[in-house]
Each structure stands twice: as structure tokens, then as C-alpha cells.
Design a protein around this motif. Structure first.
Motif, PDB file in Angstrom:
ATOM      1  N   ASP A  29      50.441  42.454  48.454  1.00 56.44           N
ATOM      2  CA  ASP A  29      50.944  41.113  48.171  1.00 56.44           C
ATOM      3  C   ASP A  29      49.867  40.122  47.741  1.00 56.44           C
ATOM      4  O   ASP A  29      50.047  39.393  46.768  1.00 56.44           O
ATOM      5  N   LEU A  30      48.784  40.059  48.484  1.00 55.14           N
ATOM      6  CA  LEU A  30      47.816  39.000  48.220  1.00 55.14           C
ATOM      7  C   LEU A  30      46.831  39.365  47.108  1.00 55.14           C
ATOM      8  O   LEU A  30      46.673  38.627  46.134  1.00 55.14           O
ATOM      9  N   LEU A  31      46.157  40.491  47.241  1.00 53.95           N
ATOM     10  CA  LEU A  31      45.100  40.862  46.304  1.00 53.95           C
ATOM     11  C   LEU A  31      45.554  41.835  45.222  1.00 53.95           C
ATOM     12  O   LEU A  31      44.969  41.861  44.133  1.00 53.95           O
ATOM     13  N   GLY A  32      46.577  42.628  45.502  1.00 52.82           N
ATOM     14  CA  GLY A  32      46.936  43.704  44.596  1.00 52.82           C
ATOM     15  C   GLY A  32      45.955  44.855  44.770  1.00 52.82           C
ATOM     16  O   GLY A  32      44.831  44.668  45.266  1.00 52.82           O
ATOM     17  N   PRO A  33      46.307  46.067  44.382  1.00 47.88           N
ATOM     18  CA  PRO A  33      45.419  47.218  44.589  1.00 47.88           C
ATOM     19  C   PRO A  33      44.091  47.095  43.848  1.00 47.88           C
ATOM     20  O   PRO A  33      43.036  47.432  44.399  1.00 47.88           O
ATOM     21  N   ILE A  34      44.119  46.609  42.614  1.00 43.59           N
ATOM     22  CA  ILE A  34      42.870  46.451  41.865  1.00 43.59           C
ATOM     23  C   ILE A  34      42.023  45.359  42.497  1.00 43.59           C
ATOM     24  O   ILE A  34      40.811  45.492  42.677  1.00 43.59           O
ATOM     25  N   GLY A  35      42.667  44.248  42.840  1.00 42.02           N
ATOM     26  CA  GLY A  35      41.941  43.157  43.467  1.00 42.02           C
ATOM     27  C   GLY A  35      41.346  43.548  44.806  1.00 42.02           C
ATOM     28  O   GLY A  35      40.228  43.142  45.139  1.00 42.02           O
ATOM     29  N   PHE A  36      42.069  44.355  45.580  1.00 39.59           N
ATOM     30  CA  PHE A  36      41.556  44.787  46.877  1.00 39.59           C
ATOM     31  C   PHE A  36      40.308  45.643  46.703  1.00 39.59           C
ATOM     32  O   PHE A  36      39.311  45.466  47.423  1.00 39.59           O
ATOM     33  N   ALA A  37      40.357  46.576  45.748  1.00 39.10           N
ATOM     34  CA  ALA A  37      39.186  47.418  45.499  1.00 39.10           C
ATOM     35  C   ALA A  37      38.005  46.584  45.020  1.00 39.10           C
ATOM     36  O   ALA A  37      36.864  46.771  45.470  1.00 39.10           O
ATOM     37  N   ALA A  38      38.265  45.650  44.105  1.00 39.11           N
ATOM     38  CA  ALA A  38      37.197  44.796  43.593  1.00 39.11           C
ATOM     39  C   ALA A  38      36.651  43.888  44.694  1.00 39.11           C
ATOM     40  O   ALA A  38      35.452  43.594  44.733  1.00 39.11           O
ATOM     41  N   PHE A  39      37.519  43.444  45.596  1.00 37.83           N
ATOM     42  CA  PHE A  39      37.081  42.610  46.714  1.00 37.83           C
ATOM     43  C   PHE A  39      36.112  43.379  47.607  1.00 37.83           C
ATOM     44  O   PHE A  39      35.078  42.853  48.021  1.00 37.83           O
ATOM     45  N   ALA A  40      36.450  44.641  47.897  1.00 32.60           N
ATOM     46  CA  ALA A  40      35.567  45.467  48.729  1.00 32.60           C
ATOM     47  C   ALA A  40      34.214  45.670  48.047  1.00 32.60           C
ATOM     48  O   ALA A  40      33.159  45.550  48.689  1.00 32.60           O
ATOM     49  N   ILE A  41      34.225  45.960  46.752  1.00 34.31           N
ATOM     50  CA  ILE A  41      32.967  46.147  46.015  1.00 34.31           C
ATOM     51  C   ILE A  41      32.187  44.837  45.976  1.00 34.31           C
ATOM     52  O   ILE A  41      30.957  44.821  46.118  1.00 34.31           O
ATOM     53  N   GLY A  42      32.898  43.730  45.795  1.00 36.03           N
ATOM     54  CA  GLY A  42      32.232  42.434  45.778  1.00 36.03           C
ATOM     55  C   GLY A  42      31.566  42.100  47.094  1.00 36.03           C
ATOM     56  O   GLY A  42      30.471  41.516  47.116  1.00 36.03           O
ATOM     57  N   LEU A  43      32.194  42.465  48.205  1.00 32.05           N
ATOM     58  CA  LEU A  43      31.581  42.219  49.509  1.00 32.05           C
ATOM     59  C   LEU A  43      30.332  43.061  49.706  1.00 32.05           C
ATOM     60  O   LEU A  43      29.330  42.592  50.263  1.00 32.05           O
ATOM     61  N   VAL A  44      30.391  44.319  49.264  1.00 30.63           N
ATOM     62  CA  VAL A  44      29.198  45.168  49.355  1.00 30.63           C
ATOM     63  C   VAL A  44      28.068  44.568  48.511  1.00 30.63           C
ATOM     64  O   VAL A  44      26.913  44.526  48.942  1.00 30.63           O
ATOM     65  N   THR A  45      28.412  44.088  47.323  1.00 24.62           N
ATOM     66  CA  THR A  45      27.416  43.449  46.464  1.00 24.62           C
ATOM     67  C   THR A  45      26.842  42.203  47.124  1.00 24.62           C
ATOM     68  O   THR A  45      25.627  41.969  47.090  1.00 24.62           O
ATOM     69  N   ALA A  46      27.713  41.396  47.746  1.00 30.09           N
ATOM     70  CA  ALA A  46      27.249  40.188  48.434  1.00 30.09           C
ATOM     71  C   ALA A  46      26.312  40.529  49.582  1.00 30.09           C
ATOM     72  O   ALA A  46      25.297  39.853  49.807  1.00 30.09           O
ATOM     73  N   ALA A  47      26.637  41.597  50.321  1.00 22.16           N
ATOM     74  CA  ALA A  47      25.772  42.014  51.432  1.00 22.16           C
ATOM     75  C   ALA A  47      24.415  42.484  50.906  1.00 22.16           C
ATOM     76  O   ALA A  47      23.362  42.166  51.485  1.00 22.16           O
TER      77      ALA A  47
END
Length: 468
Positions: free
Chosen positions: A274-292
């Protein structure tokens, strides 16, 4: 791939194009009655706005129609910002459901511009345009939320405005003051959204180190937010004690039973679907790893604050999907980083810009599919709409209506009547009248035990109304 090969005018046209698409998506079905997804929440906000128009715009005394026989419907709730703005606009246009939806949608261009400017300064032009695209069209629940009649569109806008002002506060006391005011207003509307303090303070630490915590403006920011939340909660408690009417302030907080894999599954499924969508969820996870990896404190602090929020407000997050909307502003900042990082990783095999275009376009389709799928959020309950029309023409404007075995204000708002909302399925008319003295009409789902007790005043499939 940090910048776009476009002239200034071309960038302005591209931004205008994306924002226009996002605004049109939010104006979809703006004339629809408030009988779609989360109709009960939308009806509460719309009731208050309509009563502001009729009884006077008194922000400290919002009134609901679910007031029983009381002439005053002042209800304990937070700062009803959406209702205030809608009522102010209604002085020019007159109150209507379409106006209330348009007010929600018109927060989007401001939010989009705040986001674009924030990301442009922080990560460059390309990330800024990706972020605006994601926010405009790539987050399904956000697109609906900024079409619906409630405070969430203003909460998202205030979050972006706070970050934008705080980013520009160096040597500009006015920007610090605006950020502090934005946070104070946000806290008055919904204290849970104060998790925005975490990324704002983290942004100061990113720039100035831990010495930022000694700055008076940082402490004033925190005090203003906490003080505003405390003041509104105290006011809500006083109103609730005086009138007995409340929308609830602490009834959606921590529940130890929610600390389970079942709760994690419910929230996780909503984030993906609902909120992120499957593509958005995957990109969010990658973005967090990048931020870390890059030690970006803003994103990490905001994520930690949201996880804490999922625990502190577990009841609300378990029951309602819109309780996950505080993640949306963070997602609009993190997802572009994840997308650009992924595209950069495959640039040796395919054209990076083509890959970026495909990913962003697929995010749009993800939102479209979720919006028009079975049990779409935009689907209006036709039976409730028919019942509202039938009952509205059968009873007088001053009659008091009691809803039995139904506690949503959506049909009551549609009827434009005052009355009661009773959760219980009473076994007799006398019991209903004892709980709701002054009732002239009883409305209920046709499965209620009282449904066949009297000749129907109005009846449609699923609903019936009788006189006691």
C-alpha cells in the motif's frame, strides 16, 4: 549521475509536468461522496468543517454531529487544521465535499516543491526530480491520502516544510522560527508526527557535529514541539471531561500483545503493498543501506524514530493503514537514493538513464494497479449512498437519528443530521431509547436485531430505518 543535462527552463518545465500529474492524480473523483476508504475518518473531519462554517470558526471548539441530544457537539480532538482551512475557503465558495477534497489535493504542490528544493540542495538535481516523481505518483496510499478529507495531507506538508526551513536556517533566524512554528503546529494536529524532530536534529549534527546540541534553536525546536503536543492533549482532556465527546487521544498507543510476528507481518505487508509498493520497498531498503554506508544521520535517525513509533503507537498501526503515513516523507527522500544506487551498479550493462526511466515508470504502474484493484480505495459504498438519499428525503431536517450496531459517522454526515452512534445491537426499542433519549429515527444495518421491529421509514439493501 547526480545532475540532469537540461537547461534551467527545461528543468522548470519538467518539475511543472511532474507536479501537474501528481495534482491530477489527487483530484481523481474529487466530487465523490465521503463514503470511500476510511469514510469514518473523513466524515469526522468534514463534520467539523461544516460546523465551523455554520456555528463559527472556533479552532478550540470543533463540533461533531454525533452529539446525541446535546445542543453543543464540542469534541475532544487535536488541532483540526484541514477543517479550519476548508471552513475558511467555504466562506467564499460555500461548503461542499468537493471543496474539502480540493483542499487536500492543493497541499501537494507545496509539499512537492519543499521536497524538490530540499533534495536538490542535499543530493543534486537528479535525486530531487526522482524524489518528486516518487512522491507524486509512486506511493499509492499517499496519492489517496492527499485526495481524502483528513489532516494527513497537511501533516505531510508540514513535515516537508519543517525540513526545508531547518535546512536553510544557517544565518537566517526567520527560517529557524518558521521551522519551529511548523513543528509546533504539526504537534498540535497529531503529536505522533513529532518523530520529525529526529531527522531535523540529525541534520544539525550532520553539519555541525555534536556541538549542534548546544544551540538554543535546537532546544527551542524540541520544547516547542513537546509543549504544543502537551498543551493540546491537556485541552483535549478538559473538553472530553466537560462534554463526554472525544475522538480519542491515547487509545491507539502501545499494546504488548502487538509485539509479535503477526504485527510485523501486518505492517510489512502494508508497506510493500500500500504505502511504498514492491519497487519502492526494495529501493527503500537499498537506500537505507546506502545511507548507513555513507553515515547519513538524517535518514538513519528518521528510520529509528519510525521504528520506535511502530512500537509506541502499535494499536493504531495494527488497525489502520494511514498510521504508516509518517514514513512517506522519509520514503520520498530515501527511495531516490536507492534507485540511483541500483542504476549506478548496473551502468556497465545497460544505459543508466534508460534503466532509471523504466524503474520510475514501473513505480507509476504499481500505484495505478493498487488504486484500481479489487476493493479500490476510491470505490464508494453504493448501498450507503442509496440509504442516505432514501432516509434523507423521508425525515425532517431537525430529527435526531440513532445508529444501532454501527459506530461510523459516515452515513450520519451524509444525512446532515444530529444523533447518536451506538455500538451495541440492542434487543429492544426501550433499551435504545434509554441509551439515546430523544431519538426520532433508528437506523441500522438490516442484520441488526431491531431491523424488523417496526415498519420501515427507509430501506435499501443492507440498511433499514424505523421509528421507535
Amino acid at each position: 549521475m547526480r545532475d540532469l543535462d537540461l537547461p534551467v527552463r527545461g528543468r522548470g518545465l519538467l518539475l511543472a509536468f511532474i507536479v501537474s500529474l501528481g495534482l491530477m492524480a489527487r483530484l481523481l473523483c474529487f466530487q465523490a461522496p465521503l463514503l470511500d476508504h476510511h469514510a469514518w475518518r473523513q466524515a469526522d473531519t468534514a463534520m467539523i468543517a461544516r460546523n465551523f462554517v455554520r456555528a463559527g470558526l472556533h479552532p478550540l471548539a470543533p463540533q461533531t454531529d454525533a452529539r446525541g441530544a446535546s445542543p453543543s457537539g464540542v469534541v475532544a480532538t487535536g488541532l483540526e487544521l484541514h477543517a479550519i482551512v476548508t471552513a475558511a475557503a467555504a466562506r467564499v465558495t460555500g461548503f461542499s465535499n468537493p471543496l474539502a477534497r480540493v483542499v487536500s489535493a492543493l497541499t501537494f504542490p507545496f509539499s512537492a516543491l519543499f521536497l524538490w528544493s530540499f533534495l536538490r540542495r542535499r543530493d543534486g538535481d537528479l535525486a530531487a526530480f526522482c524524489g518528486v516523481w516518487v512522491y507524486a505518483l509512486g506511493l499509492p496510499l499517499v496519492v489517496f491520502a492527499e485526495h481524502a478529507v483528513w489532516n494527513e495531507p497537511f501533516l505531510i506538508m508540514l513535515t516537508f516544510a519543517s525540513l526545508w526551513c531547518w535546512q536553510r536556517r544557517e544565518g537566517r533566524p526567520v527560517m529557524s522560527a518558521l521551522a519551529i512554528v511548523s513543528v509546533a503546529v504539526l504537534a498540535g494536529v497529531k503529536p505522533q508526527w513529532l518523530i520529525v524532530l529526529a531527522p531535523m536534529i540529525a541534520l544539525s549534527i550532520e553539519r555541525e557535529g555534536w556541538a549542534a546540541l548546544r544551540q538554543p534553536s535546537v532546544w527551542l525546536l524540541a520544547v516547542a514541539g513537546a509543549g504544543s503536543a502537551a498543551a493540546w492533549l491537556w485541552h483535549m482532556d478538559a473538553v472530553g471531561r466537560a462534554t463526554g465527546l472525544t475522538f480519542g487521544a491515547a487509545d491507539k498507543l502501545f499494546n504488548p500483545d502487538d509485539m509479535s510476528m503477526r504485527y510485523a507481518f501486518i505492517v510489512g505487508r502494508r508497506l510493500v503493498r500500500d504505502l511504498l509498493g514492491p519497487i519502492g520497498f526494495a529501493a527503500f531498503a537499498i537506500g537505507l543501506v546506502t545511507a548507513a554506508h555513507q553515515r547519513r544521520r538524517l535518514e538513519l535517525a528518521w528510520t529509528a524514530a519510525f521504528l520506535a513509533y511502530l512500537i509506541v503507537v502499535s494499536r493504531g498501526n495494527r488497525v489502520h493503514d494511514y498510521y504508516q503515513l509518517p514514513l512517506a516523507p522519509l520514503a520520498a527522500i530515501v527511495i531516490p537514493a536507492g534507485i540511483l544506487r541500483s542504476v549506478a551498479a548496473i551502468r556497465t550493462r545497460v544505459d543508466a538513464r534508460a534503466a532509471l526511466g523504466v524503474v520510475l515508470w514501473l513505480m507509476l504502474f504499481t500505484t495505478f494497479v493498487r488504486s484500481v484493484s479489487f476493493h479500490s480505495w476510491y470505490e464508494v459504498d453504493a448501498r450507503k449512498a442509496s440509504f442516505c438519499r432514501a432516509l434523507g428525503t423521508a425525515i425532517a431536517a431537525d430529527e435526531r437519528v440513532t445508529f444501532v450496531a454501527y459506530n461510523s459517522p459516515d452515513v450520519l454526515y451524509c444525512l446532515d443530521r444530529k444523533g447518536w452512534l451506538l455500538v451495541d445491537d440492542f434487543g429492544s426499542m426501550s433499551a435504545v431509547l434509554a441509551a439515546a433519549p430523544g431519538t426520532t429515527v433508528i437506523a441500522m444495518p438490516d442484520t441488526a436485531r431491531l431491523a424488523d421491529a417496526r415498519p420501515a421509514v427507509a430501506r435499501v439493501e443492507g440498511w433499514v430505518a424505523v421509528r421507535p
